[in-house]
Motif scaffolding. Structure first.
Motif, PDB file in Angstrom:
ATOM      1  N   ALA A 464     120.680 110.065 117.831  1.00 25.66           N
ATOM      2  CA  ALA A 464     120.066 109.344 116.726  1.00 25.66           C
ATOM      3  C   ALA A 464     120.413 107.862 116.761  1.00 25.66           C
ATOM      4  O   ALA A 464     119.573 107.010 116.450  1.00 25.66           O
ATOM      5  N   ALA A 465     121.651 107.527 117.133  1.00 23.03           N
ATOM      6  CA  ALA A 465     122.057 106.127 117.181  1.00 23.03           C
ATOM      7  C   ALA A 465     121.229 105.357 118.207  1.00 23.03           C
ATOM      8  O   ALA A 465     120.803 104.220 117.957  1.00 23.03           O
ATOM      9  N   HIS A 466     120.984 105.956 119.357  1.00 23.92           N
ATOM     10  CA  HIS A 466     120.182 105.291 120.384  1.00 23.92           C
ATOM     11  C   HIS A 466     118.706 105.235 119.996  1.00 23.92           C
ATOM     12  O   HIS A 466     118.024 104.232 120.280  1.00 23.92           O
ATOM     13  N   LYS A 467     118.195 106.282 119.354  1.00 19.90           N
ATOM     14  CA  LYS A 467     116.808 106.250 118.874  1.00 19.90           C
ATOM     15  C   LYS A 467     116.633 105.190 117.789  1.00 19.90           C
ATOM     16  O   LYS A 467     115.594 104.535 117.698  1.00 19.90           O
ATOM     17  N   LEU A 468     117.656 105.025 116.989  1.00 16.28           N
ATOM     18  CA  LEU A 468     117.624 104.000 115.947  1.00 16.28           C
ATOM     19  C   LEU A 468     117.449 102.618 116.574  1.00 16.28           C
ATOM     20  O   LEU A 468     116.662 101.785 116.095  1.00 16.28           O
ATOM     21  N   LYS A 469     118.155 102.382 117.655  1.00 15.56           N
ATOM     22  CA  LYS A 469     118.021 101.107 118.363  1.00 15.56           C
ATOM     23  C   LYS A 469     116.619 100.950 118.945  1.00 15.56           C
ATOM     24  O   LYS A 469     116.010  99.870 118.860  1.00 15.56           O
ATOM     25  N   ALA A 470     116.078 102.020 119.519  1.00 16.30           N
ATOM     26  CA  ALA A 470     114.748 101.957 120.125  1.00 16.30           C
ATOM     27  C   ALA A 470     113.680 101.648 119.086  1.00 16.30           C
ATOM     28  O   ALA A 470     112.767 100.837 119.327  1.00 16.30           O
ATOM     29  N   TYR A 471     113.775 102.263 117.905  1.00 15.18           N
ATOM     30  CA  TYR A 471     112.773 102.011 116.872  1.00 15.18           C
ATOM     31  C   TYR A 471     112.942 100.623 116.258  1.00 15.18           C
ATOM     32  O   TYR A 471     111.961  99.996 115.835  1.00 15.18           O
ATOM     33  N   HIS A 472     114.161 100.132 116.208  1.00  9.20           N
ATOM     34  CA  HIS A 472     114.363  98.764 115.722  1.00  9.20           C
ATOM     35  C   HIS A 472     113.702  97.772 116.672  1.00  9.20           C
ATOM     36  O   HIS A 472     113.035  96.812 116.231  1.00  9.20           O
ATOM     37  N   GLN A 473     113.850  98.013 117.955  1.00 10.68           N
ATOM     38  CA  GLN A 473     113.211  97.139 118.936  1.00 10.68           C
ATOM     39  C   GLN A 473     111.691  97.241 118.851  1.00 10.68           C
ATOM     40  O   GLN A 473     110.977  96.242 119.010  1.00 10.68           O
ATOM     41  N   LYS A 474     111.180  98.450 118.593  1.00 11.83           N
ATOM     42  CA  LYS A 474     109.740  98.629 118.427  1.00 11.83           C
ATOM     43  C   LYS A 474     109.234  97.845 117.224  1.00 11.83           C
ATOM     44  O   LYS A 474     108.174  97.195 117.281  1.00 11.83           O
ATOM     45  N   LEU A 475     109.978  97.879 116.116  1.00 13.88           N
ATOM     46  CA  LEU A 475     109.574  97.143 114.918  1.00 13.88           C
ATOM     47  C   LEU A 475     109.517  95.648 115.200  1.00 13.88           C
ATOM     48  O   LEU A 475     108.556  94.965 114.819  1.00 13.88           O
ATOM     49  N   LEU A 476     110.525  95.128 115.875  1.00 15.84           N
ATOM     50  CA  LEU A 476     110.550  93.704 116.195  1.00 15.84           C
ATOM     51  C   LEU A 476     109.367  93.323 117.085  1.00 15.84           C
ATOM     52  O   LEU A 476     108.740  92.264 116.892  1.00 15.84           O
ATOM     53  N   ALA A 477     109.061  94.190 118.054  1.00 15.26           N
ATOM     54  CA  ALA A 477     107.950  93.897 118.966  1.00 15.26           C
ATOM     55  C   ALA A 477     106.614  93.907 118.236  1.00 15.26           C
ATOM     56  O   ALA A 477     105.737  93.064 118.497  1.00 15.26           O
ATOM     57  N   THR A 478     106.445  94.851 117.315  1.00 14.95           N
ATOM     58  CA  THR A 478     105.193  94.936 116.556  1.00 14.95           C
ATOM     59  C   THR A 478     105.018  93.718 115.655  1.00 14.95           C
ATOM     60  O   THR A 478     103.922  93.154 115.548  1.00 14.95           O
ATOM     61  N   ILE A 479     106.098  93.307 115.020  1.00 15.71           N
ATOM     62  CA  ILE A 479     106.042  92.114 114.169  1.00 15.71           C
ATOM     63  C   ILE A 479     105.731  90.877 115.014  1.00 15.71           C
ATOM     64  O   ILE A 479     104.900  90.030 114.628  1.00 15.71           O
ATOM     65  N   LYS A 480     106.376  90.769 116.167  1.00 13.69           N
ATOM     66  CA  LYS A 480     106.146  89.619 117.055  1.00 13.69           C
ATOM     67  C   LYS A 480     104.693  89.555 117.503  1.00 13.69           C
ATOM     68  O   LYS A 480     104.130  88.461 117.691  1.00 13.69           O
TER      69      LYS A 480
END
Length: 598
Positions: A464-480
């Motif tokens: 879950a900790a690693h998936k949390l990081k992956a989804y955070h990066q996805k959110l940043l990419a979508t916003i960008k």
């Protein structure tokens, strides 16, 4: 895997001494267990009782479905947010509402943050003390403790001086006679096996985890406004993305808050990998015999709905990061599909529950569910109705219903998820299990046990900790990329809804499969039913005599001393029982409570 006979009331022996443990849990004090032990102190019969009634289904009738999440989230304050997520999904399913991609990502992050928080709190603050003798830590050598800790990981808090100072503070705490959170334990019990140095290290990490857990929940506060009970929204998430905002008074999801989330996520990974998992393996290495204790239904029937949709509005098995499916009879070669809408699959029975059905020999699908309280301890109980000495398991004995999947009692939770993922051959689940088994030098069968149940939760925390990081990066990419949408309000107004609709929402809560079923008529809730993980695991018998996962897991367990039932706590705590979710609402003086909906 060894073939086992499905646990059934017909296979149990209710003679011998009756031992009562009430309450069982360290936080939620509503679970009662009664067991029968033979002359060798081996458990031959088990009875799991939920002693409080949840009235949420009745409270929701006649209310606006857009508000349901706020009510159901109060079912539990431990697994904060997961009931609200399940509720908004149920309403969206009924009304045909699709959510933006960012909303799906943020929801996944909130759920994953809950996983990391819940699993850490469970291991250190609810379960570790079943294996760690706190008082023994007073005799530890701080230098040897430091050497042990440094041999396990690179975690910086591991010097001899650090452990010496903590040991001194612990001694003052114990000498005061006020043990506080360490009070409810059987210190000095011969079943404890850790050396003093391992006990001191674990106590130190208990305190560190207590401090760190308050940081993890800041993710909920950033995306949901607060914790516990963050805010949710039918159609998305309530927080807008506001990258131009700065400062504490700024509303929405700002860049500085996204940076805070990033820092917390990295610390989650570090703590899990440098503290939690090393502790888990170290402690488990002294308790390998528990790889053959407490299996129950884990080697037979397991169920997972799946969760964490990788794509917004796609709840198919291919989109879910956590596995979906059911295994029956221990056949790992066949994973059954699960359909939460099919009335022949999930049904709840009340033949041994304090509720009434028109025909109690039949189960009801949650869309047709009835919550009509009928407290009747039966003719064979001992004591009085207000103070029961022993329940009569041949009659009604619990405020938990008995959910079944195609007639089978099922185990749900992290172990069920990992068994299904392992059987699917999914490397995200199979490879960590194989490595853990190799590190501990135990066979595959050891995973179907109290040891395996506890280990699966630790492995899932890392996942879950690693998936949390992956989804955070996805959110940043979508916003960008220019997408800042977080809510879809096209069907917000009731006049856009059909007059009569049904929906189902599901998640995998940290404790297991969670489903909410809703029926909306003329813009109001006509019926609402929640089937929660502890109802699956802690259920009483059904009309066919099949027993639930808690009861099954205790059978054949040998106790050192029935008056000091540490073995019962070890196995039941491995499920992380949360009776607030499965039972609720009672008056302070123990009177039955009636809920009137106006």
């Amino acid at each position: 895997m060894t073939t086992m006979v499905t646990p059934n009331a017909a296979n149990l022996d209710a003679s011998g001494r009756r031992v009562v443990v009430d309450p069982v849990t360290r936080i939620e004090g509503h679970l009662r267990l009664e067991v029968n032990v033979d002359d060798d102190n081996v458990i031959r019969n088990a009875v799991s009782t939920g002693t409080m009634w949840r009235g949420i289904e009745l409270i929701l009738q006649g209310r606006d479905p857009r508000d349901a999440w706020a009510f159901v989230q109060r079912i539990c304050g431990v697994c904060t947010g997961t009931h609200a997520l399940t509720s908004v999904r149920a309403v969206e399913d009924a009304l045909g509402i699709e959510v933006p991609e960012n909303a799906n990502t943020i929801r996944n992050m909130m759920q994953l943050a809950l996983y990391v928080h819940d699993h850490l709190v469970h291991f250190y603050h609810l379960h570790a003390l079943d294996w760690v003798d706190v008082v023994s830590a007073l005799s530890a050598d701080p230098k040897a403790t430091s050497e042990l800790a440094q041999s396990l990981s690179d975690w910086p808090l591991s010097s001899p001086g650090y452990f010496r100072d903590l040991q001194s503070r612990l001694k003052k705490f114990v000498d005061s006679g006020q043990l506080g959170p360490f009070k409810n334990g059987y210190w000095g019990h011969p079943a404890y096996k850790l050396p003093p140095e391992a006990n001191l290290m674990a106590v130190a990490h208990y305190i560190e985890a207590l401090d760190f857990q308050k940081e993890i929940v800041k993710i909920h506060a950033i995306f949901g406004g607060k914790n516990p009970h963050p805010n949710w929204l039918v159609g998305g998430v309530p927080a807008p993305i506001n990258l131009n905002g700065t400062g504490a008074g700024t509303g929405g999801i700002t860049m500085d808050r996204l940076n805070i989330v990033s820092d917390i996520v990295e610390r989650c990974i570090q703590f899990t990998e440098q503290v939690y998992l090393p502790d888990l393996k170290a402690i488990a290495s002294f308790y390998k015999d528990w790889g053959a204790i407490g299996g129950g239904l884990a080697s037979l029937n397991v169920l997972s709905y799946g969760d964490m949709p990788a794509r917004a509005n796609d709840y198919s098995a291919d989109s879910l990061e956590l596995p979906r499916g059911a295994i029956v009879g221990g056949d790992l070669s066949k994973i059954h599909e699960v359909d939460l809408r099919d009335p022949s699959e999930i049904q709840e029975f009340v033949s041994h529950s304090w509720y009434s059905y028109e025909d109690e020999g039949k189960g009801l699908h949650p869309w047709d569910g009835v919550t009509e309280v009928n407290y009747d301890p039966g003719p064979g109980f001992k004591g009085t109705r207000e103070k029961i000495e022993n329940f009569d398991e041949s009659a009604k004995y619990s405020f938990l219903k008995a959910p079944r999947w195609k007639g089978h009692a099922m185990e749900v939770g992290p172990l069920a998820r990992y068994i299904i993922g392992y059987a699917q051959g999914n490397p995200e689940f199979k490879e960590p299990v194989d490595k853990l088994l190799t590190d501990l030098d135990v066979p595959l069968e050891a995973i179907f046990s109290t040891l395996g149940r506890t280990a699966a939760r630790g492995l899932e925390c890392q996942w879950a900790a690693h998936k949390l990081k992956a989804y955070h990066q996805k959110l940043l990419a979508t916003i960008k990329a220019g997408d800042t949408s977080t809510a879809n309000t096209q069907k917000w107004k009731p006049e856009t809804w059909d007059a009569d609709v049904k929906g189902v929402g599901f998640t995998e809560a940290p404790r297991g499969a969670l489903g909410h079923w809703i029926h909306i008529q003329n813009g109001k809730i006509a019926n609402y039913q929640a089937v929660v993980p502890t109802t699956w695991n802690g259920s009483p018998r059904d009309p066919q005599g099949n027993i639930g996962a808690y009861e099954a897991s205790l059978l054949d367990t040998k106790m050192h001393d029935p008056h000091l039932p540490l073995e019962i706590l070890r196995t039941i705590h491995s499920f992380d029982p949360c009776l607030a979710c499965s039972t609720h609402v009672m008056s302070p003086d123990g009177q039955e409570t009636k809920v009137t909906v106006r």
